[in-house]
Design an enzyme around this catalytic site. Structure first.
Site, PDB file in Angstrom:
ATOM      1  N   ASP A  61      13.050 -32.587   9.909  1.00 55.17           N
ATOM      2  CA  ASP A  61      12.310 -32.913   8.687  1.00 55.17           C
ATOM      3  C   ASP A  61      10.978 -32.193   8.561  1.00 55.17           C
ATOM      4  O   ASP A  61      10.302 -32.300   7.545  1.00 55.17           O
ATOM      5  CB  ASP A  61      12.057 -34.431   8.616  1.00 55.17           C
TER       6      ASP A  61
ATOM      7  N   CYS B 170       0.848  -1.199   0.000  1.00 58.12           N
ATOM      8  CA  CYS B 170       0.000   0.000   0.000  1.00 58.12           C
ATOM      9  C   CYS B 170       0.885   1.252   0.000  1.00 58.12           C
ATOM     10  O   CYS B 170       2.112   1.172   0.054  1.00 58.12           O
ATOM     11  CB  CYS B 170      -0.921   0.019   1.220  1.00 58.12           C
TER      12      CYS B 170
ATOM     13  N   CYS C 198       3.600   1.720   2.585  1.00 58.44           N
ATOM     14  CA  CYS C 198       4.883   1.054   2.360  1.00 58.44           C
ATOM     15  C   CYS C 198       5.824   1.948   1.572  1.00 58.44           C
ATOM     16  O   CYS C 198       6.967   2.179   1.966  1.00 58.44           O
ATOM     17  CB  CYS C 198       4.676  -0.263   1.603  1.00 58.44           C
TER      18      CYS C 198
ATOM     19  N   ASP D 267      16.208 -33.642  15.812  1.00 53.87           N
ATOM     20  CA  ASP D 267      14.780 -33.671  16.103  1.00 53.87           C
ATOM     21  C   ASP D 267      14.391 -35.140  16.303  1.00 53.87           C
ATOM     22  O   ASP D 267      15.041 -36.036  15.761  1.00 53.87           O
ATOM     23  CB  ASP D 267      14.008 -33.063  14.929  1.00 53.87           C
TER      24      ASP D 267
ATOM     25  N   CYS E 296      43.192 -14.999 -14.011  1.00 56.94           N
ATOM     26  CA  CYS E 296      42.079 -14.704 -14.928  1.00 56.94           C
ATOM     27  C   CYS E 296      40.761 -14.630 -14.167  1.00 56.94           C
ATOM     28  O   CYS E 296      40.015 -13.645 -14.259  1.00 56.94           O
ATOM     29  CB  CYS E 296      41.971 -15.760 -16.016  1.00 56.94           C
TER      30      CYS E 296
END
Length: 794
Positions: A689, A16, A19, A495, A86
């Protein structure tokens, strides 16, 4: 005040006028910037003083405000690079160019990865900038096309080398006259015979060195071509001068070094030929992956079955796959039942049973059933294409360990030329006063032995082979920096669900009746949690019909609340039931017993009255304990991180040999726990995961995603383990250690070679042709050492 410049920056994320107004206000508060931000075009037009502020400063300010800067990425093939000077030169020039955010040039892959602002510079301008430096550049071609180009290059090099060797061979013979006082036919010692042989080698075969040297010097740089052109020209033209002195003076014995110039060029070409052949072996991993791709697909279009090229498939195409055939692209089974060998993706050798509405992966093998599959991902979006892209990006990236070599390469050639001049002066004035030839030979030896090729190849070739070896074993490093950082780890956080365990729990105990089970399963039907799926599956097995749910709320870290037939159903842990004042006195013993067995026990309450317990156990992966033991044997601490209660978590930890447990952690708290470990100066890898693991994966020093998990987790991770096999984690650590060790060996020999070689050459202890041979073989030795990584046992 300096010259005012204008720039336009594309901005993403503005929703908007507030912003655009905020961005404009903040940019205009920056010293030296005058900005106008347009919401409709999503662009900022900025006048700025480059003495006070840079475009990168502006970009960073926009990003810090929470918006995105429109940056495009391009991969270019670069031709004509001969040494590290190079690649270093191209990279330095591009990174100084306005509009280019970041450029990485890789000598080993002969590629450049460039991020740029399309509002400030376009692709053609970038390519022209590289061409102006004396190199050829084009948008990256397909791997097959690139392989064909490399084959042609090697063939051309072989032809040049053969001609050069044939012409140089008679000149090599003359060396034996000087070394062993051998007698040869007088023609061999004739200056004009040697001139005739050496001239085509110098100016036809060796013309590439003159062209390369000219282009580099013209653009203010210097590379290997400069050293070769200077060294061989000095030997050639001094010999020509000596030959001319024989005209009209047949008694004069010339001091000829035609063999030095010709043999040097031949040896350098030979070294480059061997190097190119060896480098082609470093891309075997990608070649192997590409061979897995299916060339043709059998599709049904307009009710007609036909064969088409796989690249012509579009999403929605209906494919027919017969037993024994590979599945062309990722898709969903529409018709039929079969088992599929997914070992190339998951590493699991046992075929997986598949039926209607289940997903299949492209390039996996249909074992025994005729199936029809709808294409859901084609081209670069398929799983295999994504894997190839990850490996290519990793092989084209730079590890931080390469920085020192890059810095040295940028200054190397001018320093060497200076050393050669100093060597000549010292010899001519002090060592052998007035002896031009001795001074010339010593300075030529300095020029030709000090090539920065080995320095430039030391890191990228090892990264290419290391990431390729890892990919062949189902380990995908997203970049060279992640490969390097993995060897620095001292803590692995795992985990539990889906990582240590299979992520497919089953109900083991239930204390209620069928009516309680009906309400329980009906409530859990709205949850996507693996525990909920296990409860619903258990009820289905008991032929329980489920009820409609009026409302459903998932309470993170506690459980769920649902309304069914005007009854309030609570399913969760102690904290959930305590919050709703449910009396659970007398049930602690049962709960503790289940949890001590490693089961997740959930309490059930209906209308705030306790009604029973359901216990769910998740099977531990067969190789989890072995993998954790191997990680610990590498000297790393292993910690299990889970949302489960402490008793259950510790029971699982005991079974797999984990000593440290962080339990009862809410999903949003996982990243905070990783930060706490990092604050203790630990180098932490997070292995997970699920979607709720993504923030922790992103914030860890190294995020390792289990390939059986979600795309969000894989995207957030630095390393992906295909198939969920935990044994690949210690293998990833091992290949990282082996690769870094290999890089250090390469850098040691590259630095050591030049450090020792230059003084030896300056002391006159090396003939130029010996120096040339040593220089040519130094690059080959580095690449060959890198190729040893292919034989590392993981």
């Amino acid at each position: 005040m300096g010259e005012i410049k204008n720039t336009t920056i594309g901005i993403t994320g503005m929703t908007c006028a507030a912003c655009s107004s905020r961005i404009e206000k903040v940019l205009n508060r920056m010293d030296g910037a005058d900005a106008i931000v347009n919401l409709s075009t999503e662009k900022a037009s900025i006048k700025y003083d480059p003495e006070k502020i840079t475009v990168n400063d502006i970009n960073n300010k926009i990003e810090n405000l929470g918006y995105g800067v429109l940056i495009e990425s391009v991969e270019l093939d670069i031709f004509g690079m001969t040494c590290a000077a190079c690649s270093s030169r191209i990279e330095k020039v591009l990174n100084r160019q306005e509009g280019i955010d970041k450029a990485i040039v890789n000598l080993a892959t002969e590629e450049a990865n460039i991020a740029y602002n399309p509002e400030m510079i376009n692709l053609n301008e970038i390519i022209n900038k590289i061409k102006n430096l004396g190199y050829d550049a084009q948008s990256k071609v397909g791997n097959e096309e690139k392989a064909t180009h490399k084959e042609k290059t090697i063939k051309k090099m072989k032809t040049k080398l053969t001609i050069s060797a044939i012409l140089s061979l008679p000149l090599i013979v003359t060396m034996f006259v000087h070394l062993f006082n051998m007698s040869l036919p007088s023609i061999f010692m004739n200056p004009w015979f040697q001139f005739t042989l050496a001239t085509p080698v110098q100016f036809i075969i060796g013309w590439q060195f003159y062209v390369g040297a000219y282009k580099n010097l013209k653009n203010g740089g210097a590379n290997m071509d400069v050293l070769v052109a200077l060294g061989t020209s000095a030997a050639y033209f001094y010999s020509l001068y000596e030959a001319i002195k024989t005209i009209g003076n047949p008694e004069y014995i010339p001091h000829l070094y035609f063999e030095t110039s010709a043999v040097l060029i031949t040896l350098i070409l030979f070294g480059k030929f061997l190097e190119q052949n060896a480098k082609s072996q470093t891309t075997n991993a990608i070649s192997s992956l590409l061979k897995l791709q299916v060339k043709e697909a059998r599709v049904i279009r307009n009710n007609v079955e036909m064969m088409i090229a796989t690249e012509d498939l579009v999403v929605g195409d209906r494919m027919v796959i017969k037993p024994g055939e590979k599945i062309p692209v990722d898709g969903k089974i529409l018709k039929g039942r079969t088992s599929i060998d997914e070992s190339m993706i998951t590493g699991e050798s046992i075929p997986v049973e598949k039926t209607i509405n289940e997903n299949v992966i492209g390039s996996t093998i249909n074992k025994n059933g005729l199936i029809e599959v709808e294409a859901t991902k084609v081209g670069k979006d398929t799983a295999l294409a994504s894997i190839v892209k990850v490996v290519e990006d990793a092989q084209g990236s730079k590890a931080p360990i390469q920085r020192l070599a890059d810095i040295i390469s940028g200054y190397f050639v001018p320093i060497v030329v200076g050393l050669a001049v100093i060597t000549f002066i010292i010899w001519f004035v002090f060592v052998q006063p007035g002896q031009f030839e001795d001074a010339l030979i010593a300075s030529i030896a300095v020029l030709v032995i000090a090539c920065p090729c080995a320095l430039g190849l030391a890191t990228p070739t090892s990264i290419m082979v290391g990431t390729g070896k890892a990919a062949e074993n189902g380990i995908l490093f997203k970049g060279g920096e992640h490969l390097e950082q993995t060897h620095q780890l001292n803590t692995i956080v795992l985990d539990k669900t889906g990582t240590i365990t299979k992520g497919k729990p089953e109900v083991t105990d239930f204390t209620g009746d069928n009516e309680i089970l009906r309400l329980l399963a009906s409530a859990e039907k709205g949850s996507e949690h693996p525990l909920a799926e296990a409860i619903v599956a258990y009820a289905t097995e008991q032929d329980i019909n489920l009820l409609e749910v009026t409302s459903f709320d998932a309470i993170p870290g506690q459980g769920i609340k649902a309304i069914i037939q005007n009854k309030e159903i609570l399913v969760g842990n102690r904290k959930l039931l305590d919050g709703y004042n449910v009396d659970i006195n007398g049930e602690e013993g049962s709960l503790s017993e289940y949890e001590a067995e490693g089961k997740t026990a959930m309490m059930i309450a209906i209308d705030q009255r306790f009604e029973g317990i359901v216990a769910v156990a998740d099977t531990i992966k067969e190789t989890a304990a072995e993998a954790i033991k191997l990680i610990q044997d590498e000297g790393l601490e292993v910690i299990m991180l889970t949302g489960d209660n402490t008793r259950t978590a510790k029971a699982i930890a005991r079974q797999v040999g984990v000593d440290s447990v962080i339990a009862e952690v809410l999903p949003e708290e996982k990243a905070e726990k990783i930060k706490e470990l990092q604050s203790q100066r630990k180098k932490v890898a997070m292995v997970g995961d699920g979607v709720n693991d993504a923030p922790a994966l992103a914030i860890a020093d190294i995020g390792i995603a289990i390939g059986t998990g979600t795309e969000v987790a894989i995207e957030a991770a630095d390393v992906t383990i295909l198939g969920g096999e935990l044994l690949l984690i210690p293998k990833a650590i091992k290949i990282s250690h082996a690769t870094i060790k290999n890089i250090k060996q390469n850098l040691f020999w590259a630095f050591g070679y030049n450090t020792a070689g230059i003084p030896i050459a300056a002391l006159g202890l090396l003939a130029p042709w010996v120096a040339g041979a040593a220089m040519a073989l130094s690059s080959v030795s580095v690449v060959t050492n890198a190729l040893r990584l292919k034989k590392v046992k993981l």
